[in-house]
Scaffold this motif. Structure first.
Motif, short mmCIF file in Angstrom:
data_model
loop_
_atom_site.label_atom_id
_atom_site.label_comp_id
_atom_site.label_asym_id
_atom_site.label_seq_id
_atom_site.Cartn_x
_atom_site.Cartn_y
_atom_site.Cartn_z
N PRO A 24 0.83 -1.23 -0.07
CA PRO A 24 -0.10 -0.13 0.07
C PRO A 24 1.04 1.37 -0.01
CG PRO A 24 -0.69 -1.55 1.67
CD PRO A 24 0.83 -1.99 1.19
N LEU A 25 0.32 2.42 -0.42
CA LEU A 25 1.12 3.43 -0.59
C LEU A 25 1.52 4.07 0.63
CD1 LEU A 25 -1.03 5.67 -3.27
CD2 LEU A 25 1.41 4.36 -3.68
N THR A 26 0.74 3.80 1.69
CA THR A 26 1.09 4.17 2.77
C THR A 26 1.99 3.54 3.82
OG1 THR A 26 -0.77 3.10 4.00
CG2 THR A 26 -1.24 5.28 3.60
N TRP A 27 2.55 2.32 3.36
CA TRP A 27 3.45 1.40 3.76
C TRP A 27 4.94 2.12 3.51
CZ3 TRP A 27 2.96 -4.29 4.71
CH2 TRP A 27 1.66 -4.65 5.35
N THR A 28 6.02 1.82 4.32
CA THR A 28 7.41 2.18 3.86
C THR A 28 8.14 1.21 3.50
OG1 THR A 28 7.16 4.13 5.74
CG2 THR A 28 9.39 3.42 4.90
N ARG A 29 8.72 1.46 2.49
CA ARG A 29 9.60 0.23 1.78
C ARG A 29 11.24 0.37 2.36
NH1 ARG A 29 11.58 -1.58 -3.70
NH2 ARG A 29 12.20 0.62 -3.95
N SER A 30 11.90 -0.14 2.83
CA SER A 30 13.30 -0.21 3.34
C SER A 30 14.10 -1.19 2.84
CB SER A 30 13.31 -0.06 4.85
OG SER A 30 14.48 -0.07 5.31
N VAL A 31 15.13 -0.91 2.01
CA VAL A 31 16.29 -1.74 1.47
C VAL A 31 17.38 -1.98 2.29
CG1 VAL A 31 17.43 -2.62 -0.51
CG2 VAL A 31 15.18 -1.49 -0.82
N GLU A 32 17.48 -3.00 3.00
CA GLU A 32 18.79 -3.23 3.58
C GLU A 32 19.54 -4.26 3.39
OE1 GLU A 32 17.05 -3.57 7.57
OE2 GLU A 32 15.72 -1.75 7.31
N ARG A 33 20.82 -3.92 3.00
CA ARG A 33 21.73 -5.04 2.43
C ARG A 33 20.97 -5.90 1.63
NH1 ARG A 33 23.83 -7.35 7.93
NH2 ARG A 33 21.89 -6.29 8.57
N GLY A 34 20.40 -5.57 0.55
CA GLY A 34 19.72 -6.12 -0.69
C GLY A 34 18.52 -6.86 -0.30
N ALA A 35 17.81 -7.09 0.94
CA ALA A 35 16.58 -7.30 1.42
C ALA A 35 15.59 -6.31 1.73
CB ALA A 35 16.81 -8.09 2.83
N THR A 36 14.67 -6.43 0.90
CA THR A 36 13.46 -5.34 1.13
C THR A 36 12.52 -5.54 2.40
OG1 THR A 36 13.57 -5.22 -1.63
CG2 THR A 36 11.70 -4.19 -0.38
#
Ligand SMILES: [Zn+2]
Length: 60
Positions: A24-36
């Motif tokens: 969802p647009l309200t969620w935050t995506r974070s990429v840490e060391r290649g893992a989403t």
């Protein structure tokens, strides 16, 4: 060839385990060391607050 239309983009919150059929647009995506990682809106708010308090601590 058709990719399956359902389930591919299923995401779950890395903090509370909430799931959604797609991010969802309200969620935050974070990429840490290649893992989403995804954080739901509630957990994102907690994260932002934690990040802001950390910034405050650095700024003042
Ligand atoms: Zn969550």
């Amino acid at each position: 060839m058709r990719a399956s239309a359902y389930g591919d983009r299923m995401v779950s919150c890395s903090l509370c385990g909430a799931t959604a059929d797609e991010p969802p647009l309200t969620w935050t995506r974070s990429v840490e060391r290649g893992a989403t990682h995804y954080y739901c809106d509630a957990c994102s708010r907690e994260n932002v607050r934690a990040m802001e308090s950390r910034l405050d601590a650095e700024w003042f």
